[in-house]
Design a protein around this motif. Structure first.
Motif, PDB file in Angstrom:
ATOM      1  N   ASN A   3      37.393  37.756  45.131  1.00  0.00           N
ATOM      2  CA  ASN A   3      37.732  36.708  46.087  1.00  0.00           C
ATOM      3  C   ASN A   3      37.292  37.052  47.507  1.00  0.00           C
ATOM      4  O   ASN A   3      37.290  36.180  48.369  1.00  0.00           O
ATOM      5  N   LYS A   4      36.940  38.317  47.739  1.00  0.00           N
ATOM      6  CA  LYS A   4      36.550  38.742  49.083  1.00  0.00           C
ATOM      7  C   LYS A   4      35.234  39.511  49.051  1.00  0.00           C
ATOM      8  O   LYS A   4      34.933  40.209  48.092  1.00  0.00           O
ATOM      9  N   LYS A  60      35.796  38.905  54.170  1.00  0.00           N
ATOM     10  CA  LYS A  60      35.757  37.436  54.208  1.00  0.00           C
ATOM     11  C   LYS A  60      35.892  36.885  52.791  1.00  0.00           C
ATOM     12  O   LYS A  60      35.565  37.556  51.821  1.00  0.00           O
ATOM     13  N   LEU A  61      36.362  35.658  52.715  1.00  0.00           N
ATOM     14  CA  LEU A  61      36.532  35.041  51.395  1.00  0.00           C
ATOM     15  C   LEU A  61      35.189  34.592  50.828  1.00  0.00           C
ATOM     16  O   LEU A  61      34.355  34.032  51.539  1.00  0.00           O
ATOM     17  N   THR A  62      35.018  34.833  49.545  1.00  0.00           N
ATOM     18  CA  THR A  62      33.855  34.312  48.837  1.00  0.00           C
ATOM     19  C   THR A  62      34.136  32.854  48.490  1.00  0.00           C
ATOM     20  O   THR A  62      35.231  32.331  48.742  1.00  0.00           O
ATOM     21  N   GLU A  63      33.164  32.189  47.870  1.00  0.00           N
ATOM     22  CA  GLU A  63      33.387  30.807  47.429  1.00  0.00           C
ATOM     23  C   GLU A  63      34.533  30.767  46.419  1.00  0.00           C
ATOM     24  O   GLU A  63      35.335  29.838  46.425  1.00  0.00           O
ATOM     25  N   GLU A  64      34.596  31.770  45.544  1.00  0.00           N
ATOM     26  CA  GLU A  64      35.691  31.833  44.571  1.00  0.00           C
ATOM     27  C   GLU A  64      37.027  32.040  45.273  1.00  0.00           C
ATOM     28  O   GLU A  64      38.037  31.468  44.877  1.00  0.00           O
ATOM     29  N   GLY A  65      37.037  32.847  46.320  1.00  0.00           N
ATOM     30  CA  GLY A  65      38.262  33.081  47.077  1.00  0.00           C
ATOM     31  C   GLY A  65      38.748  31.811  47.752  1.00  0.00           C
ATOM     32  O   GLY A  65      39.946  31.499  47.744  1.00  0.00           O
ATOM     33  N   ALA A  66      37.812  31.063  48.328  1.00  0.00           N
ATOM     34  CA  ALA A  66      38.178  29.794  48.958  1.00  0.00           C
ATOM     35  C   ALA A  66      38.730  28.825  47.914  1.00  0.00           C
ATOM     36  O   ALA A  66      39.746  28.163  48.141  1.00  0.00           O
TER      37      ALA A  66
END
Length: 107
Positions: free
Chosen positions: A47-48, A53-59
């Motif tokens: 997720n990071k 920072k957040l990845t697309e999966e994290g978002a």
């Protein structure tokens, strides 16, 4: 004058059975896809990015938590992000349509 209908040479039962079979298969497939959409883990390291920072999966994970009615505070705690970052994601989630937005697949 009375008009008689010509006798039908067509039996609808096999067609209706086929439609019912197709509908059952579609429901089964829908269930498989929905299971994939529902599984997410806020603590997943994917997720990071390495810089935090957040990845697309994290978002997407944040958005799904908002879909469930979780608060920004809860999202910040479970995702291990700042409250400001959770607020930013909440505002993005609202702009995307909230719980009516198009969900992306995870994993």
């Amino acid at each position: 004058m009375t008009h008689k209908k010509p006798p039908h040479g067509f039996d609808a039962k096999p067609v209706l059975d086929l439609i019912a079979s197709i509908e059952a298969d579609l429901q089964r497939l829908k269930g498989l896809v929905e299971e994939q959409l529902e599984k997410f883990d806020p603590a997943n390291p994917h997720n990071k990015t390495p810089d935090g920072k957040l990845t697309e999966e994290g978002a997407e994970c944040c958005y799904r938590m908002f879909d469930e009615g979780k608060s920004r505070y809860t999202v910040s705690q479970q995702m291990k992000i700042s409250f400001a970052a959770a607020t930013h994601r909440f505002n993005s989630w609202r702009k995307l349509g909230g719980s009516k937005r198009t969900k992306t697949l995870l994993g």
